[in-house]
Design a protein around this motif. Structure first.
Motif, PDB file in Angstrom:
ATOM      1  N   ASN A   1     -10.710   0.559  -7.291  1.00  0.00           N
ATOM      2  CA  ASN A   1     -10.335   0.714  -5.881  1.00  0.00           C
ATOM      3  C   ASN A   1     -10.945  -0.386  -5.024  1.00  0.00           C
ATOM      4  O   ASN A   1     -10.287  -0.936  -4.135  1.00  0.00           O
ATOM      5  CB  ASN A   1     -10.775   2.088  -5.362  1.00  0.00           C
ATOM      6  N   ILE A   2     -12.209  -0.720  -5.293  1.00  0.00           N
ATOM      7  CA  ILE A   2     -12.880  -1.775  -4.530  1.00  0.00           C
ATOM      8  C   ILE A   2     -12.172  -3.105  -4.727  1.00  0.00           C
ATOM      9  O   ILE A   2     -11.945  -3.860  -3.771  1.00  0.00           O
ATOM     10  CB  ILE A   2     -14.358  -1.879  -4.933  1.00  0.00           C
ATOM     11  N   LEU A   3     -11.794  -3.402  -5.976  1.00  0.00           N
ATOM     12  CA  LEU A   3     -11.089  -4.655  -6.259  1.00  0.00           C
ATOM     13  C   LEU A   3      -9.765  -4.717  -5.511  1.00  0.00           C
ATOM     14  O   LEU A   3      -9.394  -5.772  -4.972  1.00  0.00           O
ATOM     15  CB  LEU A   3     -10.844  -4.786  -7.769  1.00  0.00           C
TER      16      LEU A   3
ATOM     17  N   PRO B   1      -0.623   5.828  -2.922  1.00  0.00           N
ATOM     18  CA  PRO B   1      -0.363   7.144  -3.526  1.00  0.00           C
ATOM     19  C   PRO B   1      -0.815   7.222  -4.983  1.00  0.00           C
ATOM     20  O   PRO B   1      -1.338   8.251  -5.418  1.00  0.00           O
ATOM     21  CB  PRO B   1       1.161   7.281  -3.410  1.00  0.00           C
ATOM     22  N   PHE B   2      -0.637   6.116  -5.740  1.00  0.00           N
ATOM     23  CA  PHE B   2      -1.085   6.110  -7.128  1.00  0.00           C
ATOM     24  C   PHE B   2      -2.614   6.185  -7.202  1.00  0.00           C
ATOM     25  O   PHE B   2      -3.173   6.852  -8.085  1.00  0.00           O
ATOM     26  CB  PHE B   2      -0.582   4.855  -7.847  1.00  0.00           C
ATOM     27  N   LEU B   3      -3.292   5.478  -6.288  1.00  0.00           N
ATOM     28  CA  LEU B   3      -4.750   5.552  -6.252  1.00  0.00           C
ATOM     29  C   LEU B   3      -5.209   6.973  -5.951  1.00  0.00           C
ATOM     30  O   LEU B   3      -6.180   7.472  -6.538  1.00  0.00           O
ATOM     31  CB  LEU B   3      -5.298   4.587  -5.195  1.00  0.00           C
TER      32      LEU B   3
ATOM     33  N   SER C   1       0.814  -1.213   0.000  1.00  0.00           N
ATOM     34  CA  SER C   1       0.000   0.000   0.000  1.00  0.00           C
ATOM     35  C   SER C   1       0.850   1.267   0.000  1.00  0.00           C
ATOM     36  O   SER C   1       0.399   2.320  -0.468  1.00  0.00           O
ATOM     37  CB  SER C   1      -0.936   0.007   1.213  1.00  0.00           C
ATOM     38  N   LEU C   2       2.063   1.173   0.525  1.00  0.00           N
ATOM     39  CA  LEU C   2       2.962   2.327   0.493  1.00  0.00           C
ATOM     40  C   LEU C   2       3.222   2.785  -0.936  1.00  0.00           C
ATOM     41  O   LEU C   2       3.452   3.974  -1.190  1.00  0.00           O
ATOM     42  CB  LEU C   2       4.292   1.982   1.174  1.00  0.00           C
ATOM     43  N   VAL C   3       3.158   1.837  -1.870  1.00  0.00           N
ATOM     44  CA  VAL C   3       3.377   2.164  -3.279  1.00  0.00           C
ATOM     45  C   VAL C   3       2.058   2.410  -4.004  1.00  0.00           C
ATOM     46  O   VAL C   3       1.921   3.375  -4.760  1.00  0.00           O
ATOM     47  CB  VAL C   3       4.153   1.019  -3.986  1.00  0.00           C
TER      48      VAL C   3
END
Length: 215
Positions: A195-197, A123-125, A118-120
């Motif tokens: 995002n949900i996926l 931010p892209f999301l 999630s650290l990567v």
């Protein structure tokens, strides 16, 4: 109450809602569970925070809400058992939770992996949401450009307040906006599903690889 039980109960109480709206609403509550799992909450905690599925359905349907009918079995109606339609939602703080040690280790490993990924990814999301919002804003501005030019002409009454170039440009932008008007909604809808996926995948990784849930 597990996520599966909660979603099944909510679906049952939303039977009076059009299918497309019902599926969209269920997807939102599915996302609530995935976000909660990603934050380290149990299904029981998330269900307790969301509240009674029947109350949520009443709020969503308003006057069109009506109680689910008892299930028919062999041609005879079953007795109305409230527990069938509304499994109890317990305050998880009052429950004796004794998780299996091996499962806890697996969940902790999954949580560590998700945190690192999630650290990567997050931010892209976030950047994706910004770009999607900017795109919607640009389309909106294109749509109202003729109105802005008209307001300018009303405010500034001088002869050169609005020239032919501004008028023609405003209508060109308006025409472009009419062509791409459906795209922002599609972009928001598609990106929401993405995002949900992702958060579903995170929840499954934390939950030890439980990949199939039906409700």
């Amino acid at each position: 109450m597990t996520k599966q039980q909660y979603m099944r109960t909510l679906r049952l109480h939303l039977h009076g809602m059009p299918e497309r709206e019902r599926e969209e609403l269920l997807a939102e509550y599915d996302a609530h569970f995935e976000f909660g799992r990603h934050s380290g909450k149990s299904d029981a905690e998330i269900a307790f925070e969301l509240g009674d599925p029947a109350d949520l359905a009443r709020e969503a349907l308003g006057d069109s809400y009506y109680e689910p009918q008892p299930v028919m079995h062999s041609g005879q109606p079953m007795g109305h058992d409230p527990m069938m339609f509304n499994p109890p939602i317990h305050d998880p703080r009052l429950m004796d939770n004794r998780p299996n040690q091996a499962s806890s280790v697996s969940n902790m490993a999954g949580l560590a992996a998700v945190s690192f990924i999630s650290l990567v990814v997050v931010p892209f999301l976030f950047v994706g949401w910004i770009l999607t919002s900017v795109f919607a804003l640009v389309v909106f501005i294109f749509t109202i450009t003729p109105v802005l030019v008209g307001i300018k002409a009303l405010v500034d009454i001088s002869e050169d307040a609005v020239n032919l170039f501004e008028i023609s440009t405003s209508f060109i932008l308006f025409g472009i906006s009419m062509f791409i008007l459906p795209w922002p909604k599609r972009a928001f809808k598609g990106y929401t599903k993405l995002n949900i996926l992702y958060f579903r995948w995170c929840g499954r990784l934390i939950g030890g690889g439980k990949t199939h849930e039906h409700y």
